[in-house]
Design an enzyme around this catalytic site. Structure first.
Site, PDB file in Angstrom:
ATOM      1  N   GLU A 159      33.840  47.235  36.657  1.00 44.25           N
ATOM      2  CA  GLU A 159      35.236  46.801  36.406  1.00 44.25           C
ATOM      3  C   GLU A 159      36.225  47.745  37.058  1.00 44.25           C
ATOM      4  O   GLU A 159      37.267  48.064  36.480  1.00 44.25           O
ATOM      5  CB  GLU A 159      35.502  46.729  34.901  1.00 44.25           C
ATOM      6  CG  GLU A 159      34.612  45.753  34.177  1.00 44.25           C
ATOM      7  CD  GLU A 159      35.049  44.326  34.377  1.00 44.25           C
ATOM      8  OE1 GLU A 159      36.148  44.106  34.918  1.00 44.25           O
ATOM      9  OE2 GLU A 159      34.266  43.436  34.012  1.00 44.25           O
TER      10      GLU A 159
ATOM     11  N   LEU B 109      39.421  40.444  35.939  1.00 48.98           N
ATOM     12  CA  LEU B 109      38.992  41.822  35.730  1.00 48.98           C
ATOM     13  C   LEU B 109      39.991  42.572  34.849  1.00 48.98           C
ATOM     14  O   LEU B 109      39.618  43.399  34.022  1.00 48.98           O
ATOM     15  CB  LEU B 109      38.813  42.550  37.068  1.00 48.98           C
ATOM     16  CG  LEU B 109      37.677  42.025  37.961  1.00 48.98           C
ATOM     17  CD1 LEU B 109      37.598  42.822  39.251  1.00 48.98           C
ATOM     18  CD2 LEU B 109      36.329  42.082  37.238  1.00 48.98           C
ATOM     19  N   ASN B 110      41.265  42.269  35.029  1.00 52.21           N
ATOM     20  CA  ASN B 110      42.285  42.913  34.191  1.00 52.21           C
ATOM     21  C   ASN B 110      42.054  42.630  32.714  1.00 52.21           C
ATOM     22  O   ASN B 110      42.229  43.506  31.866  1.00 52.21           O
ATOM     23  CB  ASN B 110      43.666  42.368  34.568  1.00 52.21           C
ATOM     24  CG  ASN B 110      44.519  43.442  35.162  1.00 52.21           C
ATOM     25  OD1 ASN B 110      44.179  44.625  35.142  1.00 52.21           O
ATOM     26  ND2 ASN B 110      45.642  43.024  35.702  1.00 52.21           N
TER      27      ASN B 110
ATOM     28  N   HIS C  99      36.048  54.661  38.203  1.00 52.80           N
ATOM     29  CA  HIS C  99      37.061  55.643  37.794  1.00 52.80           C
ATOM     30  C   HIS C  99      38.002  55.955  38.967  1.00 52.80           C
ATOM     31  O   HIS C  99      39.232  55.973  38.826  1.00 52.80           O
ATOM     32  CB  HIS C  99      36.319  56.916  37.348  1.00 52.80           C
ATOM     33  CG  HIS C  99      37.192  57.998  36.830  1.00 52.80           C
ATOM     34  ND1 HIS C  99      37.618  58.052  35.522  1.00 52.80           N
ATOM     35  CD2 HIS C  99      37.728  59.084  37.450  1.00 52.80           C
ATOM     36  CE1 HIS C  99      38.377  59.120  35.353  1.00 52.80           C
ATOM     37  NE2 HIS C  99      38.462  59.768  36.505  1.00 52.80           N
TER      38      HIS C  99
HETATM   39  C1  LIG Z   1      25.451  47.307  34.437  1.00 53.11           C
HETATM   40  C2  LIG Z   1      26.423  46.678  35.394  1.00 53.11           C
HETATM   41  C3  LIG Z   1      26.922  45.405  35.142  1.00 53.11           C
HETATM   42  C4  LIG Z   1      27.779  44.804  36.056  1.00 53.11           C
HETATM   43  N1  LIG Z   1      28.237  43.503  35.817  1.00 53.11           N
HETATM   44  C5  LIG Z   1      28.939  42.856  36.788  1.00 53.11           C
HETATM   45  C6  LIG Z   1      29.280  41.468  36.622  1.00 53.11           C
HETATM   46  O1  LIG Z   1      29.000  40.852  35.597  1.00 53.11           O
HETATM   47  N2  LIG Z   1      29.899  40.822  37.660  1.00 53.11           N
HETATM   48  C7  LIG Z   1      30.214  41.460  38.822  1.00 53.11           C
HETATM   49  O2  LIG Z   1      30.766  40.807  39.705  1.00 53.11           O
HETATM   50  N3  LIG Z   1      29.945  42.790  38.991  1.00 53.11           N
HETATM   51  C8  LIG Z   1      29.296  43.496  38.011  1.00 53.11           C
HETATM   52  N4  LIG Z   1      28.964  44.830  38.177  1.00 53.11           N
HETATM   53  C9  LIG Z   1      29.267  45.472  39.460  1.00 53.11           C
HETATM   54  C10 LIG Z   1      30.392  46.492  39.386  1.00 53.11           C
HETATM   55  O3  LIG Z   1      31.628  45.882  39.187  1.00 53.11           O
HETATM   56  C11 LIG Z   1      30.324  47.356  40.679  1.00 53.11           C
HETATM   57  O4  LIG Z   1      29.183  48.173  40.529  1.00 53.11           O
HETATM   58  C12 LIG Z   1      31.575  48.170  40.901  1.00 53.11           C
HETATM   59  O5  LIG Z   1      32.637  47.355  41.311  1.00 53.11           O
HETATM   60  C13 LIG Z   1      31.358  49.270  41.945  1.00 53.11           C
HETATM   61  O6  LIG Z   1      30.798  48.756  43.098  1.00 53.11           O
HETATM   62  P1  LIG Z   1      29.502  49.443  43.749  1.00 53.11           P
HETATM   63  O7  LIG Z   1      28.497  49.678  42.682  1.00 53.11           O
HETATM   64  O8  LIG Z   1      29.111  48.612  44.913  1.00 53.11           O
HETATM   65  O9  LIG Z   1      29.990  50.873  44.224  1.00 53.11           O
HETATM   66  P2  LIG Z   1      30.761  51.218  45.583  1.00 53.11           P
HETATM   67  O10 LIG Z   1      31.912  50.303  45.771  1.00 53.11           O
HETATM   68  O11 LIG Z   1      29.753  51.313  46.693  1.00 53.11           O
HETATM   69  O12 LIG Z   1      31.326  52.654  45.235  1.00 53.11           O
HETATM   70  C14 LIG Z   1      30.487  53.823  45.275  1.00 53.11           C
HETATM   71  C15 LIG Z   1      31.386  55.046  45.120  1.00 53.11           C
HETATM   72  O13 LIG Z   1      32.337  55.085  46.191  1.00 53.11           O
HETATM   73  C16 LIG Z   1      33.638  55.192  45.639  1.00 53.11           C
HETATM   74  N5  LIG Z   1      34.616  54.489  46.484  1.00 53.11           N
HETATM   75  C17 LIG Z   1      34.528  53.226  46.994  1.00 53.11           C
HETATM   76  N6  LIG Z   1      35.631  52.949  47.720  1.00 53.11           N
HETATM   77  C18 LIG Z   1      36.438  54.037  47.655  1.00 53.11           C
HETATM   78  C19 LIG Z   1      37.720  54.363  48.167  1.00 53.11           C
HETATM   79  N7  LIG Z   1      38.437  53.495  48.892  1.00 53.11           N
HETATM   80  N8  LIG Z   1      38.220  55.585  47.910  1.00 53.11           N
HETATM   81  C20 LIG Z   1      37.535  56.488  47.150  1.00 53.11           C
HETATM   82  N9  LIG Z   1      36.326  56.233  46.614  1.00 53.11           N
HETATM   83  C21 LIG Z   1      35.785  55.019  46.878  1.00 53.11           C
HETATM   84  C22 LIG Z   1      33.550  54.579  44.254  1.00 53.11           C
HETATM   85  O14 LIG Z   1      34.605  55.043  43.404  1.00 53.11           O
HETATM   86  C23 LIG Z   1      32.169  55.042  43.808  1.00 53.11           C
HETATM   87  O15 LIG Z   1      32.258  56.341  43.299  1.00 53.11           O
HETATM   88  C24 LIG Z   1      28.157  45.486  37.238  1.00 53.11           C
HETATM   89  C25 LIG Z   1      27.685  46.791  37.461  1.00 53.11           C
HETATM   90  C26 LIG Z   1      26.847  47.394  36.545  1.00 53.11           C
HETATM   91  C27 LIG Z   1      26.344  48.786  36.803  1.00 53.11           C
END
Ligand SMILES: Cc1cc2nc3c(=O)[nH]c(=O)nc-3n(C[C@H](O)[C@H](O)[C@H](O)COP(=O)(O)OP(=O)(O)OC[C@H]3O[C@@H](n4cnc5c(N)ncnc54)[C@H](O)[C@@H]3O)c2cc1C
Length: 393
Positions: free
Chosen positions: A373, A248-249, A376
């Site tokens: 990745e 990821l880095n 924010h």
């Molecule tokens: C178009 C697209 C392509 C992608 N491609 C890949 C890929 O190829 N491979 C792969 O493995 N993944 C992929 N992803 C997944 C992506 O890495 C995740 O969506 C991301 O890590 C966030 O996870 P989540 O969507 O489950 O959100 P969540 O983890 O549920 O987070 C939701 C919200 O809660 C906040 N949050 C969570 N934990 C905390 C905390 N401890 N403190 C404060 N705030 C918090 C987050 O900042 C966010 O605002 C992709 C996503 C998209 C949209």
């Protein structure tokens, strides 16, 4: 309104900080994007179509695994690779995402954690674009916290048996090989990486439809139901959550440059438009102070973002970069690009919402780039932990 053509963005002679080779790489990528992606991207975005016809030409230019050495890879410096991703994302974040996944999330883990046999089998084919890859870390219930993953690998004789679900996986349905991260039951649930050929029985990929973002990129869900792979498909040097985070880095570094490209595309379009569009006393809207304030904000932030990511790239090339440096560049530059897209959209008025101009597409794309990745806010916590020594996750 005449068509607006990108003219480049350089307020402080940034180019003088680049070597001749770096400028050449950037200009080559810029021309490629201008000639090949810009003419088709709005159609791809409307149709939700990945421009697969660009895979071979991008491979020929050395874009895949560009900063790796050997196996046919271009052996670019990290700054050169960053300049390529900047230009790719100036074209479209979805196409840049495809290249990031192929390079940083598929070729890099094979290069870093793979056996010689795995490297020789996969890297030349991935570099040439003859084979495509995807990276399965995120699951339906585990995004920001991938350590909670439920995907499991069981050792049965000379095979591993993998079961689980992955979600939001870029290039999932077009991939020939998936880098799957799973907890290994016989090793105390240690996370390790596996190469899973996507034609293995029990492996299924389905596209996610209805995305309003990264529409020119394929995003899929993966299902693994007792998928059997030979033990030689384990990435032997992968060990714990640190391994996917290292991948990821790499990808986040490319994103930090890419976001500068998206911001440049929006800013330059808005600047040119503001000089052409007239409102009140037959004067260009660029003559109004409030419009100038937006342009001044954007060019200042783009310039700071360029300097930040160049320094991170120089540190990376010197082997001195830390993950928190990359987090700062990803967090700042994607936020900056999203703000530039919003301000640029505003400057174009109603025209800003139409796909005669690239801005709304960039804006929608950048919403995903802000989330994936490491969101924010997750990068905020990484920087916070780095400066305080206190983990606030
Ligand atoms: C178009 C697209 C392509 C992608 N491609 C890949 C890929 O190829 N491979 C792969 O493995 N993944 C992929 N992803 C997944 C992506 O890495 C995740 O969506 C991301 O890590 C966030 O996870 P989540 O969507 O489950 O959100 P969540 O983890 O549920 O987070 C939701 C919200 O809660 C906040 N949050 C969570 N934990 C905390 C905390 N401890 N403190 C404060 N705030 C918090 C987050 O900042 C966010 O605002 C992709 C996503 C998209 C949209």
């Amino acid at each position: 309104m005449p068509a607006i053509k990108f003219r480049g963005v350089d307020f402080i002679d940034f180019d003088t900080l680049l070597s001749d080779d770096e400028r050449l790489v950037r200009d080559t990528a810029r021309k490629f994007i201008e000639d090949n992606l810009v003419p088709i991207i709005e159609e791809c975005n409307r149709a939700g179509r990945f421009p697969r016809e660009l895979v071979k030409p991008m491979a020929d230019l050395g874009f895949f695994g560009a900063s790796l050495n050997g196996y046919g890879c271009a052996g670019m410096s990290n700054v050169e690779y960053g300049l390529v991703t900047q230009e790719l994302e100036r074209g479209d974040s979805g196409v840049r995402s495809f290249v990031s996944v192929q390079s940083a999330l598929v070729m890099y883990p094979i290069y870093t954690f793979g056996s010689d046999e795995q490297k020789n089998t996969w890297l030349p084919a991935l570099q040439k674009g003859e084979k495509l890859g995807c990276f399965g870390l995120t699951e339906p219930d585990f995004g920001s916290n991938p350590g909670g993953m439920r995907t499991r690998a069981r050792k049965v004789g000379k095979e591993y048996v993998l079961s689980g679900e992955k979600m939001w996986i870029t290039s999932g349905t077009i991939a020939d090989v998936a880098v799957i991260w799973a907890k290994v039951e016989d090793e105390g649930d240690k996370i390790r990486g596996f190469l899973v050929e996507t034609d293995r029985p029990g492996f299924k990929a389905d596209d996610i439809h209805g995305k309003w973002s990264l529409r020119a990129s394929v995003t899929s869900g993966l299902s693994l139901q007792d998928v059997r792979i030979p033990e030689s498909n384990l990435l032997p040097a992968s060990s714990g959550l640190k391994s996917p985070l290292m991948c990821l880095n790499q990808a986040r570094y490319g994103i930090a440059w890419g976001a500068v490209g998206a911001a440049m595309a929006c800013y330059d379009c808005a600047l040119q438009y503001s000089l052409l569009r007239k409102q009140f006393r037959d004067q260009p809207i660029a003559s109004h102070q409030l419009v100038q304030e937006k342009l001044a904000w954007m060019i200042s932030e783009i310039t700071k973002a360029q300097l930040l990511v160049l320094q991170v790239g120089r540190l990376k090339d010197a082997g001195k970069v830390q993950h928190q440096h990359i987090s700062m560049a990803k967090r700042n530059n994607v936020w900056m690009a999203l703000e530039c897209a919003r301000l640029s959209r505003d400057i174009l008025g109603a025209n800003g919402v139409a796909d005669d101009y690239p801005i709304m597409r960039h804006l929608m794309n950048l919403e995903s780039v802000k989330t994936y990745e490491g969101t924010h806010d997750i990068h905020t916590l990484i920087i916070g932990a780095s400066v305080t020594g206190i983990d606030a996750f």
